[in-house]
Design a protein around this motif. Structure first.
Motif, PDB file in Angstrom:
ATOM      1  N   ARG A   1       0.846  -1.206   0.000  1.00 45.74           N
ATOM      2  CA  ARG A   1       0.000   0.000   0.000  1.00 45.74           C
ATOM      3  C   ARG A   1       0.878   1.251   0.000  1.00 45.74           C
TER       4      ARG A   1
ATOM      5  N   ARG B   1       1.310   3.973  -3.089  1.00 42.90           N
ATOM      6  CA  ARG B   1       0.963   5.371  -2.817  1.00 42.90           C
ATOM      7  C   ARG B   1       1.926   6.321  -3.524  1.00 42.90           C
TER       8      ARG B   1
ATOM      9  N   VAL C   1      -3.346  -1.039   9.509  1.00 43.25           N
ATOM     10  CA  VAL C   1      -3.607  -1.936   8.385  1.00 43.25           C
ATOM     11  C   VAL C   1      -4.705  -2.887   8.782  1.00 43.25           C
TER      12      VAL C   1
END
Length: 158
Positions: free
Chosen positions: A61, A65, A143
Protein backbone atom coordinates in the motif's frame (compact mmCIF):
# COMPACT_ATOMS: atom_id res chain seq x y z
CA UNK A 1 24.85 6.47 12.62
CA UNK A 2 23.31 9.45 10.86
CA UNK A 3 19.56 10.04 10.94
CA UNK A 4 17.69 8.27 8.14
CA UNK A 5 14.90 9.61 5.96
CA UNK A 6 11.48 8.17 6.79
CA UNK A 7 10.95 6.88 3.24
CA UNK A 8 14.23 4.95 3.38
CA UNK A 9 13.36 3.42 6.76
CA UNK A 10 9.95 2.35 5.42
CA UNK A 11 11.65 0.62 2.49
CA UNK A 12 14.18 -1.17 4.71
CA UNK A 13 11.54 -2.36 7.19
CA UNK A 14 8.90 -3.22 4.59
CA UNK A 15 11.21 -5.06 2.21
CA UNK A 16 12.91 -6.93 5.05
CA UNK A 17 9.68 -8.05 6.72
CA UNK A 18 7.96 -9.11 3.53
CA UNK A 19 11.05 -10.63 1.92
CA UNK A 20 12.19 -12.57 4.96
CA UNK A 21 8.69 -13.83 5.73
CA UNK A 22 8.26 -15.02 2.14
CA UNK A 23 11.65 -16.71 2.50
CA UNK A 24 10.42 -18.37 5.71
CA UNK A 25 7.31 -19.69 3.95
CA UNK A 26 9.48 -20.91 1.07
CA UNK A 27 11.78 -22.68 3.54
CA UNK A 28 8.72 -24.37 5.03
CA UNK A 29 7.89 -25.83 1.63
CA UNK A 30 11.48 -26.81 0.91
CA UNK A 31 12.68 -28.02 4.33
CA UNK A 32 9.62 -28.82 6.43
CA UNK A 33 7.09 -30.31 4.04
CA UNK A 34 9.07 -33.57 3.68
CA UNK A 35 9.49 -33.84 7.47
CA UNK A 36 5.96 -33.00 8.67
CA UNK A 37 2.59 -34.63 8.30
CA UNK A 38 0.32 -32.74 5.89
CA UNK A 39 -1.73 -31.42 8.83
CA UNK A 40 1.34 -30.21 10.75
CA UNK A 41 2.77 -28.65 7.59
CA UNK A 42 -0.44 -26.74 6.82
CA UNK A 43 -0.74 -25.51 10.40
CA UNK A 44 2.89 -24.37 10.40
CA UNK A 45 2.41 -22.36 7.20
CA UNK A 46 -0.88 -20.97 8.54
CA UNK A 47 0.97 -19.65 11.60
CA UNK A 48 3.20 -17.54 9.33
CA UNK A 49 0.75 -16.34 6.69
CA UNK A 50 -1.43 -13.84 8.61
CA UNK A 51 1.52 -11.74 9.77
CA UNK A 52 3.11 -11.98 6.32
CA UNK A 53 -0.13 -10.81 4.71
CA UNK A 54 -0.51 -7.84 7.05
CA UNK A 55 3.11 -6.72 6.57
CA UNK A 56 2.86 -7.20 2.80
CA UNK A 57 -0.40 -5.25 2.66
CA UNK A 58 1.10 -2.36 4.63
CA UNK A 59 4.24 -2.18 2.51
CA UNK A 60 2.56 -2.67 -0.89
CA UNK A 61 0.00 0.00 0.00
CA UNK A 62 2.88 2.37 0.84
CA UNK A 63 4.77 1.56 -2.37
CA UNK A 64 1.62 2.00 -4.46
CA UNK A 65 0.96 5.37 -2.82
CA UNK A 66 4.18 6.77 -4.29
CA UNK A 67 4.43 4.59 -7.40
CA UNK A 68 4.77 7.37 -9.95
CA UNK A 69 8.28 8.58 -10.73
CA UNK A 70 8.75 12.04 -9.33
CA UNK A 71 6.05 11.53 -6.72
CA UNK A 72 7.41 12.55 -3.39
CA UNK A 73 5.81 12.75 -0.03
CA UNK A 74 7.03 15.57 2.17
CA UNK A 75 6.73 13.40 5.25
CA UNK A 76 8.91 10.67 3.70
CA UNK A 77 11.72 13.22 3.31
CA UNK A 78 11.80 14.00 7.03
CA UNK A 79 14.62 12.61 9.13
CA UNK A 80 13.85 9.90 11.68
CA UNK A 81 15.48 9.84 15.10
CA UNK A 82 18.41 7.42 15.16
CA UNK A 83 16.97 5.62 18.19
CA UNK A 84 13.72 4.85 16.37
CA UNK A 85 15.37 3.69 13.15
CA UNK A 86 17.88 1.54 15.05
CA UNK A 87 15.17 -0.02 17.22
CA UNK A 88 12.96 -0.64 14.18
CA UNK A 89 15.72 -2.35 12.23
CA UNK A 90 16.85 -4.40 15.26
CA UNK A 91 13.33 -5.69 15.98
CA UNK A 92 12.76 -6.46 12.30
CA UNK A 93 15.96 -8.48 12.05
CA UNK A 94 15.49 -10.23 15.42
CA UNK A 95 11.92 -11.19 14.52
CA UNK A 96 12.73 -12.40 11.01
CA UNK A 97 15.91 -14.24 11.97
CA UNK A 98 14.16 -15.95 14.90
CA UNK A 99 11.51 -17.31 12.52
CA UNK A 100 14.11 -18.42 9.96
CA UNK A 101 16.31 -20.02 12.63
CA UNK A 102 13.38 -21.92 14.14
CA UNK A 103 12.50 -23.40 10.75
CA UNK A 104 16.13 -24.24 9.94
CA UNK A 105 16.77 -25.70 13.40
CA UNK A 106 13.79 -28.05 13.11
CA UNK A 107 14.75 -29.06 9.56
CA UNK A 108 18.30 -30.01 10.53
CA UNK A 109 16.92 -32.68 12.84
CA UNK A 110 16.62 -30.98 16.18
CA UNK A 111 14.87 -33.30 18.62
CA UNK A 112 11.82 -31.06 19.00
CA UNK A 113 8.43 -32.32 17.92
CA UNK A 114 6.16 -30.77 15.28
CA UNK A 115 4.08 -29.36 18.12
CA UNK A 116 7.19 -27.73 19.59
CA UNK A 117 7.91 -26.17 16.20
CA UNK A 118 4.40 -24.73 15.99
CA UNK A 119 4.57 -23.45 19.57
CA UNK A 120 7.95 -21.81 18.94
CA UNK A 121 6.75 -20.11 15.75
CA UNK A 122 3.51 -19.01 17.41
CA UNK A 123 5.42 -17.54 20.35
CA UNK A 124 7.78 -15.62 18.06
CA UNK A 125 4.95 -14.39 15.86
CA UNK A 126 2.97 -13.26 18.90
CA UNK A 127 5.68 -11.78 21.11
CA UNK A 128 7.93 -10.08 18.59
CA UNK A 129 5.01 -9.55 16.23
CA UNK A 130 3.32 -7.34 18.81
CA UNK A 131 6.38 -5.08 19.00
CA UNK A 132 6.72 -5.04 15.24
CA UNK A 133 3.03 -4.28 14.92
CA UNK A 134 3.61 -1.04 16.79
CA UNK A 135 6.54 -0.18 14.55
CA UNK A 136 4.67 -1.06 11.34
CA UNK A 137 1.61 0.92 12.45
CA UNK A 138 3.83 3.91 13.26
CA UNK A 139 5.55 3.74 9.86
CA UNK A 140 2.71 2.68 7.56
CA UNK A 141 -0.49 3.48 9.46
CA UNK A 142 -3.17 1.08 10.62
CA UNK A 143 -3.61 -1.94 8.39
CA UNK A 144 -6.79 -3.90 8.15
CA UNK A 145 -6.46 -7.30 6.47
CA UNK A 146 -9.96 -6.88 5.07
CA UNK A 147 -11.08 -3.90 2.99
CA UNK A 148 -13.45 -1.66 4.88
CA UNK A 149 -16.94 -1.68 3.46
CA UNK A 150 -18.76 1.60 3.08
CA UNK A 151 -21.54 2.12 5.53
CA UNK A 152 -24.72 0.38 4.44
CA UNK A 153 -28.21 1.78 5.03
CA UNK A 154 -28.80 -0.86 7.74
CA UNK A 155 -25.65 0.16 9.61
CA UNK A 156 -26.64 3.82 9.38
CA UNK A 157 -29.97 3.12 11.08
CA UNK A 158 -28.40 1.17 13.96
Amino acid sequence: MDPMRLGRLKDIIGFSLVGLHLLAIGLCFWLLKPRLTPEDFHLTVLILTPITAIFALAYVREVARVMLVGTTDEIDQKLVATRFSTLSIMFTLAFSLAVLYTIWDYARGNAQSADDLKISLSTIETALGAFLGLIVETLFGKVSPLPQKPETPLQAEA
